[in-house]
Scaffold this motif. Structure first.
Motif, PDB file in Angstrom:
ATOM      1  N   GLN A  19       0.839  -1.191   0.000  1.00 14.78           N
ATOM      2  CA  GLN A  19       0.000   0.000   0.000  1.00 14.78           C
ATOM      3  C   GLN A  19       0.879   1.247   0.000  1.00 14.78           C
ATOM      4  N   SER A  20       0.353   2.337  -0.481  1.00 13.28           N
ATOM      5  CA  SER A  20       1.124   3.583  -0.565  1.00 13.28           C
ATOM      6  C   SER A  20       2.275   3.448  -1.544  1.00 13.28           C
ATOM      7  N   ARG A  21       2.194   2.467  -2.388  1.00 13.77           N
ATOM      8  CA  ARG A  21       3.275   2.264  -3.377  1.00 13.77           C
ATOM      9  C   ARG A  21       2.652   2.118  -4.760  1.00 13.77           C
ATOM     10  N   ARG A  56      -3.056   0.736  -7.932  1.00 12.05           N
ATOM     11  CA  ARG A  56      -1.669   1.069  -7.610  1.00 12.05           C
ATOM     12  C   ARG A  56      -0.813   1.001  -8.854  1.00 12.05           C
ATOM     13  N   PHE A  84      -2.701   8.147  -1.387  1.00 12.06           N
ATOM     14  CA  PHE A  84      -1.881   8.873  -2.352  1.00 12.06           C
ATOM     15  C   PHE A  84      -2.387  10.300  -2.495  1.00 12.06           C
ATOM     16  N   ASN A  93       4.842  12.920  -5.881  1.00  6.86           N
ATOM     17  CA  ASN A  93       5.993  12.181  -5.360  1.00  6.86           C
ATOM     18  C   ASN A  93       5.999  10.760  -5.928  1.00  6.86           C
ATOM     19  N   PHE A  94       5.481  10.657  -7.114  1.00 11.73           N
ATOM     20  CA  PHE A  94       5.352   9.340  -7.756  1.00 11.73           C
ATOM     21  C   PHE A  94       6.702   8.623  -7.784  1.00 11.73           C
ATOM     22  N   GLU A  96       9.048   8.729  -5.711  1.00 11.44           N
ATOM     23  CA  GLU A  96       9.413   8.196  -4.390  1.00 11.44           C
ATOM     24  C   GLU A  96       8.505   7.035  -4.011  1.00 11.44           C
ATOM     25  N   LYS A  97       7.332   7.021  -4.560  1.00 12.92           N
ATOM     26  CA  LYS A  97       6.375   5.958  -4.222  1.00 12.92           C
ATOM     27  C   LYS A  97       6.521   4.784  -5.153  1.00 12.92           C
ATOM     28  N   ARG A  98       7.362   4.904  -6.099  1.00 10.81           N
ATOM     29  CA  ARG A  98       7.601   3.810  -7.043  1.00 10.81           C
ATOM     30  C   ARG A  98       8.182   2.618  -6.291  1.00 10.81           C
ATOM     31  N   TRP A  99       7.687   1.441  -6.580  1.00 14.06           N
ATOM     32  CA  TRP A  99       8.104   0.244  -5.838  1.00 14.06           C
ATOM     33  C   TRP A  99       8.477  -0.886  -6.790  1.00 14.06           C
TER      34      TRP A  99
END
Length: 104
Positions: A19-21, A56, A84, A93-94, A96-99
């Motif tokens: 989540q949050s990613r 996501r 998000f 901040n995509f 930084e949220k990239r996973w």
DNA sequence: CGAGTGACCGCAA
DNA sequence: ATTGCGGCCACTC
């Protein structure tokens, strides 16, 4: 195991996105084994398992998807519910949220 | 089996 | 800077 189960692979990756990613279609396709299969990921997203957190999954610009149920409007709503921050149909901040998956 | 479509990506003019 | 075109893969009809 990995007999071109591109579909299962993509679904597995999407299901593992925390989540949050967020992840991009191109990244998922590349991790699945086909760097140029971003379109196929989109196709699977539409005909694949709707229980997966496709919300996501965003495009290369961190923007919303075109054919999401409810349109970009609905996608933005869900993204904000996920935690998000969406601005102009794009995730803030995509980068930084990239996973990326662990098993990679 | 063949053709068309798509929630994309990258480059060129 | 913006717009347009082609190309890759998988899925559906």
């Amino acid at each position: 195991m990995n007999d071109s189960n591109f579909r299962e692979k993509v679904e597995a990756i999407v299901a593992q996105i925390p989540q949050s990613r967020v992840m991009t279609y191109g990244d998922i396709a590349a991790v699945a084994g086909y760097a140029y299969a971003a379109r196929a990921v989109g196709g699977i997203a539409h005909f694949g398992d709707p229980n997966l957190p496709w919300q996501r999954v965003v495009n290369r610009f961190g923007g919303l998807a075109s054919g999401y149920p409810g349109g970009k409007r609905g996608h933005q709503e869900v993204l904000e519910l996920e935690g998000f921050e969406v601005k102009d149909f794009k995730v803030v901040n995509f980068a930084e949220k990239r996973w990326l998956p662990d098993f990679l």
